[in-house]
Write a protein that holds these residues in place. Structure first.
Motif: not given
Length: 74
Positions: A11, A15-18, A32, A34-35
């Motif tokens: 995480w 970047d607020k994402c994986y 990358h 989002d989940t």
């Protein structure tokens, strides 16, 4: 044919994402999602493309790292 390459998913607060790293393919090989699930799917797609492209270009595939084996990125 199955390939056993390393996929590292972490995480990123910035970047607020994986963020996914594919270390056998070089330190700048990332994708990358989002989940976690999306990140894994994207990693699998990128790996398929990397393998396919290398084989088409006649380039050798990197040796997969396995558990207990040190990974050294040149």
């Amino acid at each position: 044919m199955k390939y056993h390459y390393t996929i590292i998913i972490q995480w990123s607060d910035e970047d607020k994402c994986y963020i996914v790293s594919l270390p056998e393919w070089g330190e700048f090989c990332h994708t990358h999602g989002d989940t976690y699930e999306e990140a894994l799917e994207n990693a699998q797609e990128v790996l398929e493309l990397l393998v396919e492209s290398s084989l088409e270009d006649g380039k050798p595939l990197p040796e997969p790292q396995t558990f207990g084996k040190l990974l050294q990125i040149a």
